[in-house]
Design an enzyme around this catalytic site. Structure first.
Site, PDB file in Angstrom:
ATOM      1  N   GLU A 148     -24.016  -6.024  24.885  1.00  0.00           N
ATOM      2  CA  GLU A 148     -24.616  -7.248  25.407  1.00  0.00           C
ATOM      3  C   GLU A 148     -23.722  -7.863  26.481  1.00  0.00           C
ATOM      4  O   GLU A 148     -22.502  -7.895  26.326  1.00  0.00           O
ATOM      5  CB  GLU A 148     -24.740  -8.214  24.216  1.00  0.00           C
ATOM      6  CG  GLU A 148     -25.566  -9.426  24.423  1.00  0.00           C
ATOM      7  CD  GLU A 148     -25.661 -10.243  23.125  1.00  0.00           C
ATOM      8  OE1 GLU A 148     -26.705 -10.198  22.463  1.00  0.00           O
ATOM      9  OE2 GLU A 148     -24.669 -10.920  22.761  1.00  0.00           O
ATOM     10  N   TYR A 155     -29.091 -12.808  30.927  1.00  0.00           N
ATOM     11  CA  TYR A 155     -28.772 -12.067  29.702  1.00  0.00           C
ATOM     12  C   TYR A 155     -29.206 -10.614  29.862  1.00  0.00           C
ATOM     13  O   TYR A 155     -30.306 -10.327  30.356  1.00  0.00           O
ATOM     14  CB  TYR A 155     -29.515 -12.685  28.506  1.00  0.00           C
ATOM     15  CG  TYR A 155     -29.384 -11.890  27.224  1.00  0.00           C
ATOM     16  CD1 TYR A 155     -28.372 -12.183  26.309  1.00  0.00           C
ATOM     17  CD2 TYR A 155     -30.255 -10.837  26.938  1.00  0.00           C
ATOM     18  CE1 TYR A 155     -28.238 -11.446  25.145  1.00  0.00           C
ATOM     19  CE2 TYR A 155     -30.121 -10.091  25.774  1.00  0.00           C
ATOM     20  CZ  TYR A 155     -29.110 -10.398  24.887  1.00  0.00           C
ATOM     21  OH  TYR A 155     -28.964  -9.664  23.735  1.00  0.00           O
TER      22      TYR A 155
END
Lengths: 377, 288
Positions: free
Chosen positions: A189, A101
């Protein structure tokens, strides 16, 4: 403002971040052709701006072009959380070794830009933070200084032992940060960033939110998909109003977000249910009130309207002019309770003297009357 | 006494020639605020309601010794106006402008560190010390001189509360709207110590709303450091969750953006949290 996955991917691609090969389309036949060209299994992903599209069945794996066509047809007929799917993204299926991530976000409390990485990619980062906080790594960047190498090192070191992968991921973090800054994002993101079995790092899913206050930049405003949101909220925004639809029957038109929220709170406290949040904002023109009424009238649940104005930069006479204009233009089939106080209230009261509106002299009285009207059959 | 705005306040209006700037300049003058300068680039030599207009902040500050600026400049140009005021040595900036990009505000916030300038707002309705001066857009008439300090994230909701206080015979020392944006100059944490130290403030009303963690931080300060009573109201109990909250944003907030969490933190710090703005005066009277 949310944008679609494919739009976020286009932005990341401009910064040189590697993505799985894929294309966007809006018909099953196109999905078949794209799959044929890719020559391997594909993932078909609904392009909607609501969370949980995977769980809702909006992401499917197709082994061949015919299956891709079938699945694209199914997904394009779906509604996810009330939103019709209009486009699907067809991308090559990736052989996943590990998932990571990378996220950049505004850190409100610290007044910095927060960069976040995790070795637990592919799930929601909030969940990771709750269950295994030791797997979430953060660096806070002073926007006047910018992102420094030592911060990148702190973010990549826990993810890989391999120096080359650390270096490559560090480069990706720099690019995500650059995209975040240059496109006035509130969120940028990559989740997951996939390490493939053949050692490549690919941004398999991406998300970007743009700061609503930065939409005076045309290139950012153009990213908006008007089909992706509630039609009333869309119409409200086009009229420069802030509107959120709710399930109740007491509509309200208020100036200022704090007072608008409180109006909803007190409608509820007095036994009613608010039909909406609606802030006409500062320096309100009469036209804003007309547009607010038009939007409220399209909500079939409404049984009463409460107009609650405490004038500051908003002038009560502007609001009164708007109410008069709205009543001349539209048939309002239920009672309107008006509470106007603050800047130019005397002028406003004079203007409204000949109408059949119900006046309230206080906030509490206004809410009580509106809740009462809405309760009557 | 009061905080931040007092009889030494000398105001310069940035964006004085615009519709809102001009309208509220008159409002401030009518209230008795010493508005001694205005700035709009290229408009030097004009007068607005008798106030001389300058091209730059430097010029205005040098000529008039203004120490406070109030900003009505549109959002696209407001960051420039703010930096200009900071660099001209203004002591207190009050930014009324709504819609400044968050990243611009982040830079401004960090630029302000270590400088002698403090900033209220943006997206604020301003600050008023009743009977002395108002710097902003609030209706002056509802404010009564007295001993209650008011600090709020909202504008119009603050008027509502101040009106309730006045009707109950509770005047105010200073009322501050810190602004509704994600990133603002002064927060509750900066204002509360000023009220705590102000000999003419006996109690404080803190008006919060959903989102962020400023109320929780305020609660920890109140618990540890404050001796004066605090009464609060938190707006947004009926608001649906998740409307404006970003995804990774929740990781830093750690599930503390709700009205319930803020109420709980404040109550644990000994703050009386009102269910409606109308309850605030009675809760204050109990504590005084």
């Amino acid at each position: 403002m949310k944008i679609h996955e494919y739009q976020a991917k286009r932005i990341f691609a401009r910064y040189g971040i590697l993505l799985p090969y894929g294309k966007i389309c809006d018909t099953p036949e196109e999905a078949r052709k794209i799959t044929k060209k890719i020559k391997k299994p594909v993932v078909i992903k609904a392009q909607v701006q609501v969370g949980g599209r995977g769980k809702a069945g909006g992401i499917k794996l197709a082994k061949n072009p015919d299956e891709a066509k079938e699945l694209a047809k199914y997904i394009l007929s779906m509604k996810i959380k009330g939103i019709q799917v209009k486009k699907v993204m067809v991308t090559e299926a990736i052989d996943i070794k590990e998932e990571f991530y990378i996220g950049v976000v505004i850190d409100r409390a610290e007044k910095k830009i927060a960069l976040i990485t995790s070795e637990a990619g592919g799930v929601e980062i909030e969940e990771v933070a709750r269950e295994t906080p030791e797997k979430v790594h953060k660096a806070r960047v002073d926007p006047l200084i910018g992102l420094r190498s030592y911060q990148i090192q702190k973010l990549v070191a826990p993810l890989f032992k391999d120096k080359e992968l650390q270096r490559e991921t560090g480069w990706i973090i720099r690019k995500v940060y650059q995209a975040f800054i240059e496109n006035d994002c509130s969120l940028a993101e990559i989740n997951p960033l996939v390490l493939t079995r053949d050692g490549k790092l690919l941004a398999c899913d991406t998300k970007i939110n743009i700061d609503d206050n930065a939409l005076f930049h045309e290139k950012l405003a153009n990213l908006r998909d008007p089909n992706a949101e509630d039609p009333l909220e869309l119409e409200a925004r086009q009229s420069d109003l802030s509107y959120v639809g709710l399930d109740g029957n007491v509509a309200c038109i208020v100036n200022g977000a704090g007072l608008a929220m409180t109006t909803m709170d007190i409608i509820k406290l007095y036994g009613g249910e608010p039909a909406n949040f609606l802030d006409v904002g500062g320096s309100s023109s009469p036209e804003k009130v007309v547009n607010a009424m038009r939007i409220i009238l399209t909500n079939k649940n409404v049984r009463a309207i409460l107009i609650n104005i405490f004038g500051g930069i908003t002038r009560c006479d502007d609001i009164a002019a708007g109410i008069i204009e709205a009543m001349n233009k539209m048939e309002v089939p239920y009672p309107i309770v008006v509470r106007l106080t603050g800047t130019n209230k005397e002028k406003a009261r004079e203007m409204l003297a000949d109408t059949d509106l119900t006046f309230a002299s206080s906030f509490a009285e206004g809410v009580k009357k509106a809740v009462e009207f809405a309760g009557k059959k | 006494m009061s905080i931040l705005v007092n009889k030494d306040t000398k105001v310069c209006v940035q964006g004085i020639t615009g519709r809102d700037g001009s309208f509220h300049t008159k409002g401030m003058i009518d209230y008795g605020t010493p508005v001694i300068a205005g700035v709009t680039p290229g408009k030097r030599g004009q007068e607005i309601h008798g106030v001389p207009v300058f091209n730059t902040m430097n010029e205005a500050v040098k000529t008039t010794k203004a120490n406070t600026s109030v900003i009505y400049v549109p959002a696209r140009f407001a960051p420039d106006a703010i930096y200009e005021a900071i660099d001209a040595g203004i002591k207190l900036i009050v930014a009324i402008t709504e819609g400044i990009p968050t990243q611009e505000m982040l830079k401004i916030y960090n630029y302000l560190k270590g400088k002698p300038t403090t900033m209220i707002g943006p997206n604020s309705s301003g600050i008023i010390t009743p009977g002395i001066a108002k710097v902003g857009i609030m209706p002056g008439i509802i404010h009564k001189p007295g001993k209650i300090g008011v600090v709020s994230r909202s504008g119009t909701l603050t008027y509502e509360v101040v009106n309730q206080l006045g009707n109950a015979g509770l005047g105010q020392s200073t009322c501050i709207s810190i602004g509704g944006d994600q990133i603002v100059g002064m927060t509750f944490m900066d204002i509360l110590p000023l009220f705590e130290a102000d000999p003419d403030t006996n109690a404080v009303v803190l008006i919060g709303e959903i989102g962020g963690t400023d109320e929780e931080l305020a609660a920890s300060y109140i618990k540890a450091e404050m001796h004066k009573p605090v009464v609060s109201f938190i707006a947004g109990r009926a608001a649906p969750a998740g409307k404006r909250m970003g995804h990774a944003g929740a990781i830093i907030a750690g599930g503390t953006g709700t009205a319930e969490a803020k109420t709980k933190a404040l109550e644990e710090a000994g703050v009386a949290v009102a269910r409606t703005p109308m309850e605030i005066p009675d809760l204050l009277k109990e504590k005084l």
